[in-house]
Design an enzyme around this catalytic site. Structure first.
Site, PDB file in Angstrom:
ATOM      1  N   CYS A   1      44.400 -14.685  25.469  1.00  0.00           N
ATOM      2  CA  CYS A   1      45.320 -13.669  25.376  1.00  0.00           C
ATOM      3  C   CYS A   1      45.531 -13.077  27.035  1.00  0.00           C
ATOM      4  CB  CYS A   1      45.017 -12.427  24.652  1.00  0.00           C
ATOM      5  SG  CYS A   1      46.346 -11.150  24.771  1.00  0.00           S
TER       6      CYS A   1
ATOM      7  N   ASP B   1      33.481   5.147   0.169  1.00  0.00           N
ATOM      8  CA  ASP B   1      34.196   4.419   1.152  1.00  0.00           C
ATOM      9  C   ASP B   1      34.708   5.284   2.357  1.00  0.00           C
ATOM     10  OD1 ASP B   1      35.597   2.501   2.982  1.00  0.00           O
ATOM     11  OD2 ASP B   1      36.905   1.808   1.124  1.00  0.00           O
TER      12      ASP B   1
ATOM     13  N   CYS C   1      32.683   1.434   7.243  1.00  0.00           N
ATOM     14  CA  CYS C   1      33.260   0.708   8.528  1.00  0.00           C
ATOM     15  C   CYS C   1      32.632   0.932   9.765  1.00  0.00           C
ATOM     16  CB  CYS C   1      34.961   1.014   8.457  1.00  0.00           C
ATOM     17  SG  CYS C   1      35.151   2.730   8.835  1.00  0.00           S
TER      18      CYS C   1
END
Ligand code: SAH
Length: 397
Positions: free
Chosen positions: A22, A327, A354
């Site tokens: 990139c 979560d 996460c």
């Protein structure tokens, strides 16, 4: 060929010249591992999770993607002005508020990137000015696109400082003619000096004001301000693992805490007796309640509440829960949540995280207070970045 270059710390270094996948990766903060071979990324994530939580129980091999490019279904592009007051859009340079123009990104859904470039090109014709952070003047601050994988529906959210879109009808007509894949356009008004992308007020400019997607055989409505996992392919794998770890008999009463639009609870609802979902964001709560109904899940109830407060009430009322799914956001569960969870004492806890650092912190508390980690499974939801999702099963001693 050897050449000298400055790395991010400004130090001179000599390295093999190698072209990045990139062209803006060294300036944009999005994909710190774009040039690391995929298998090496996976090894690094596995080692990270192992190091942080391996002491509490066994960690399975990470669940990888077959094709890790363009997985992000949600793209947010910052609009700003260049030196000649023209509009540019892209992503903030790492750690700054300078906008690096980005036309396409290897992580992002290609439909989303193309729509954002069209909006950029349309601005001069409609005399729409991009926002200028220095002066607080201008109209368009961000464009957010959400593209659903299963239904192919696409939502465009224009984040603006003012509720009136110049020549709005013509603008929406042109945009949706150029991109027939767009199924809804929402305007979100954010006139505050804040780093938050979305403001509180919204207007639907085109279509129903939400999109739908299908996960694990259930259909979900997603509003612009509700949380929805960015990598839906891996999300299905994550949820299937979470439900398999829970191992239902069919008789359970379960809690889905930090439920978002109700995905985990609704997918689990066929396999158990009763589901209670808890979520703080009112838009997500509305979506979750609608989603339960749309899927005919009459055994699902949704509560709008802080998960910690809700858990404390359940524990104080002496309610019984067989399995608790949680979560939470990156910050992990609150102390109030964890204390009440151990008081409530469900026989199983399935923790979806996460952020392995806060997961480790919360596992420390849970394993000191009556629980044992049986198994953890890392899932690669965010290829090319350092992010890693982990699902853990804990059982009551
Ligand atoms: N399980 C869902 C959502 C996970 S993201 C899914 O997989 O899609 C975490 C969710 O927690 C978000 O929807 C966020 O709005 C919600 N949240 C954040 N803080 C909270 C709190 N204190 N109490 C309840 N929900 C909270």
């Amino acid at each position: 060929m050897k050449r000298q270059f400055r790395d991010n710390t400004g130090k001179k270094e000599t390295k093999e010249k190698k072209r990045s996948r990139c062209p803006v990766s060294n300036r944009c903060g999005g994909c710190t591992m774009i040039d690391v071979p995929y298998d090496e990324q996976l090894l690094a994530k596995q080692a990270h999770v192992q190091e942080l939580i391996g002491g509490y129980g066994p960690v399975d091999p990470i669940i990888k993607m077959k094709n890790p490019d363009h997985y992000r279904g949600k793209v947010t592009s910052v609009f700003a002005r260049d030196r000649r007051q023209g509009a540019v859009c892209g992503i903030y340079r790492r750690g700054t508020h300078e906008v690096i123009p980005v036309k396409k990104c290897l992580l992002e859904d290609t439909r989303a990137d193309r729509i954002i470039q069209t909006v950029l090109r349309m601005l001069p014709n409609y005399r729409i000015k991009a926002y200028d952070e220095e002066t607080g003047s201008g109209f368009l601050r961000y464009v957010q696109v959400r593209a659903a994988r299963a239904t192919r529906q696409v939502m465009v959210t224009l984040v603006t400082t003012d509720p009136v879109l110049p020549r709005g009808t013509a603008f929406i007509k042109e945009l949706t003619e150029r991109h027939p894949e767009i199924t809804t356009v929402v305007m979100n008004i954010n006139d505050k000096d804040t780093t938050m992308v979305l403001g509180q007020r919204e207007k639907v400019l085109y279509g129903p004001g939400y999109i739908e997607d299908v996960l694990c055989g259930k259909r979900f409505r997603i509003s612009s301000r509700s949380f929805y996992q960015v990598n839906s392919l891996q999300t299905e794998k994550l949820y299937n693992i979470a439900l398999d770890l829970a191992g239902f008999s069919g008789k359970e009463r379960i809690l889905d805490a930090y439920c978002g639009i109700g995905t985990i609870g609704i997918i689990a609802s066929d396999r158990c007796r009763e589901v209670i979902c808890a979520e703080l964001n009112p838009e997500a709560v509305r979506d979750a309640a609608h989603n339960a109904q749309m899927n005919g899940a009459s055994n699902v109830q949704v509560a709008e509440s802080d998960a910690g407060e809700f858990m404390e009430e359940l524990a104080e009322d002496g309610e019984k829960m067989d399995i608790v799914f949680l979560d939470p956001p990156r910050s992990g569960a609150s102390q109030q949540f964890l204390q009440s969870l151990t008081k409530l004492g469900p026989s199983k806890v399935v923790y979806v995280s996460c952020e392995p650092v806060t997961l480790a912190r919360d596992l420390e508390y849970l394993t000191q207070n009556g629980y044992q980690m049986k198994k953890a499974v890392p899932v690669d939801m965010f290829p090319y970045t350092e992010g890693v999702e982990t699902v853990c099963l804990l059982t009551h001693n």
